[in-house]
Design a protein around this motif. Sequence first.
Motif, PDB file in Angstrom:
ATOM      1  N   ARG A 297     -17.559 -26.840  25.308  1.00  9.95           N
ATOM      2  CA  ARG A 297     -17.553 -27.546  24.026  1.00  9.95           C
ATOM      3  C   ARG A 297     -16.397 -27.056  23.123  1.00  9.95           C
ATOM      4  O   ARG A 297     -16.423 -27.243  21.923  1.00  9.95           O
ATOM      5  N   ARG A 298     -15.438 -26.389  23.758  1.00 13.32           N
ATOM      6  CA  ARG A 298     -14.201 -25.900  23.092  1.00 13.32           C
ATOM      7  C   ARG A 298     -14.490 -24.879  21.999  1.00 13.32           C
ATOM      8  O   ARG A 298     -13.759 -24.787  21.030  1.00 13.32           O
ATOM      9  N   ASP A 299     -15.576 -24.117  22.173  1.00 14.67           N
ATOM     10  CA  ASP A 299     -15.907 -23.075  21.208  1.00 14.67           C
ATOM     11  C   ASP A 299     -15.237 -21.784  21.680  1.00 14.67           C
ATOM     12  O   ASP A 299     -15.857 -20.914  22.290  1.00 14.67           O
ATOM     13  N   LEU A 300     -13.927 -21.668  21.375  1.00 16.89           N
ATOM     14  CA  LEU A 300     -13.168 -20.546  21.909  1.00 16.89           C
ATOM     15  C   LEU A 300     -13.551 -19.211  21.291  1.00 16.89           C
ATOM     16  O   LEU A 300     -13.475 -18.158  21.928  1.00 16.89           O
ATOM     17  N   GLU A 301     -13.949 -19.225  20.050  1.00 13.88           N
ATOM     18  CA  GLU A 301     -14.374 -17.970  19.434  1.00 13.88           C
ATOM     19  C   GLU A 301     -15.635 -17.436  20.098  1.00 13.88           C
ATOM     20  O   GLU A 301     -15.777 -16.233  20.294  1.00 13.88           O
TER      21      GLU A 301
ATOM     22  N   SER B 290     -23.509 -18.918  29.377  1.00 15.54           N
ATOM     23  CA  SER B 290     -23.313 -19.026  27.927  1.00 15.54           C
ATOM     24  C   SER B 290     -21.833 -19.154  27.608  1.00 15.54           C
ATOM     25  O   SER B 290     -21.423 -19.972  26.777  1.00 15.54           O
ATOM     26  N   SER B 291     -21.024 -18.365  28.304  1.00  7.39           N
ATOM     27  CA  SER B 291     -19.572 -18.431  28.108  1.00  7.39           C
ATOM     28  C   SER B 291     -19.010 -19.776  28.581  1.00  7.39           C
ATOM     29  O   SER B 291     -18.189 -20.405  27.901  1.00  7.39           O
TER      30      SER B 291
ATOM     31  N   ALA C  38     -19.894 -22.522  26.175  1.00  4.61           N
ATOM     32  CA  ALA C  38     -19.058 -22.439  24.969  1.00  4.61           C
ATOM     33  C   ALA C  38     -17.670 -23.009  25.249  1.00  4.61           C
ATOM     34  O   ALA C  38     -17.105 -23.752  24.440  1.00  4.61           O
ATOM     35  N   TRP C  39     -17.141 -22.684  26.408  1.00  3.08           N
ATOM     36  CA  TRP C  39     -15.822 -23.213  26.789  1.00  3.08           C
ATOM     37  C   TRP C  39     -15.856 -24.734  26.900  1.00  3.08           C
ATOM     38  O   TRP C  39     -14.923 -25.424  26.462  1.00  3.08           O
TER      39      TRP C  39
ATOM     40  N   ARG D 249     -27.980 -25.662  29.229  1.00  3.34           N
ATOM     41  CA  ARG D 249     -27.990 -24.954  27.939  1.00  3.34           C
ATOM     42  C   ARG D 249     -29.393 -24.443  27.620  1.00  3.34           C
ATOM     43  O   ARG D 249     -29.574 -23.309  27.159  1.00  3.34           O
TER      44      ARG D 249
END
Length: 336
Positions: free
Chosen positions: A332-336, A325-326, A329-330, A297
């Motif tokens: 940590r379950r940050d789908l938006e 980065s994508s 995000a995935w 990160r």
Amino acid sequence: MPDSTRDFLLVTSILEQVNASIASAVSAVEHPHQLLEDLARRSILTTQVIGPGGWFKYHQLFRRLLLIQLNATRSVAEIRELHRAAAGWYAEHGDLEQAVSHSLSARDTQSATNYLAELTPLLMLTGRSATLLDLSQRVIDSVDEPTIVQLVCKGEALHSLGDQPLELDRIIEHVAQELLKIEESDDDRTPTGVADPTSWESPAALPWIRSVQLRRKGDAVGLAAMNRPENVPSPSSAVEGEVAEGLIWLEQYREAERLLELAMRRRTEDGYVPHIVNNLGLLAASRAGQGNIDDARSLTDAALDLCAKHGLGQVRHAMYARLMSSWLAWSRRDLE
């Protein structure tokens, strides 16, 4: 109109816009700015462009008429000389796009190629690969047999755009074969006579070309096999990134990071930010592969910060930073 004014209008009609400085480069008239202001003031199909530089432009139909008259009254050689002078002025003032265009109009392919080579990294850095593709294709269309530099400029544009993958592979193979011929010949000069080890036209570029071929084929084993003293360190530090990518695919993280850190040191010294961003993205991928998410990160954020700071936009060198980065995000379950 006086003959001098008419002559001035004819020779400057080759320009999309004209100011006193470039007018002096292509015409013999004295006090060109006064003349341009007078034409604009008298509304003789001439208007002043808002902004700095003292630029003027002719009405489109008026300019077309002037060009017809120019071609009818001047020889081909004279008109080409006008374009050559315009190309030199634009190159001196940093507008290499116009320099390429006017060099082509002057049938000066060598100058057009030199300007294109100088312009390529600038267009890549500013995300203008479509412009690069258009210019490189125009240069290639002007010759019977394209040179290595012309093909590599087009290849850079196709690589960045993700366009025409088969054409890109054909260009890479052709360039590799041409470099191999140079390497095997007795002539120690490159096609332009410059034996620069970082030049696209130098046989020293062969390992880089081969590493690009292997990566495009997804041949991680072939890339790993290039990790030899005769290939790395490479003159431009380009081979290290390609080989490290293959090593990451094979989960040989330690050796991949050794190559990336070697390339990073050299790129930090010369300050070429896009390659630093690329290597940071690959380092992030390596750390993520080893389960070190915090490091991944941190490296990803550093790469994206450099992109923002230097206005790199969507350059292909940022591919791995954006991919990481994508992925983060995935994770940590940050789908938006």
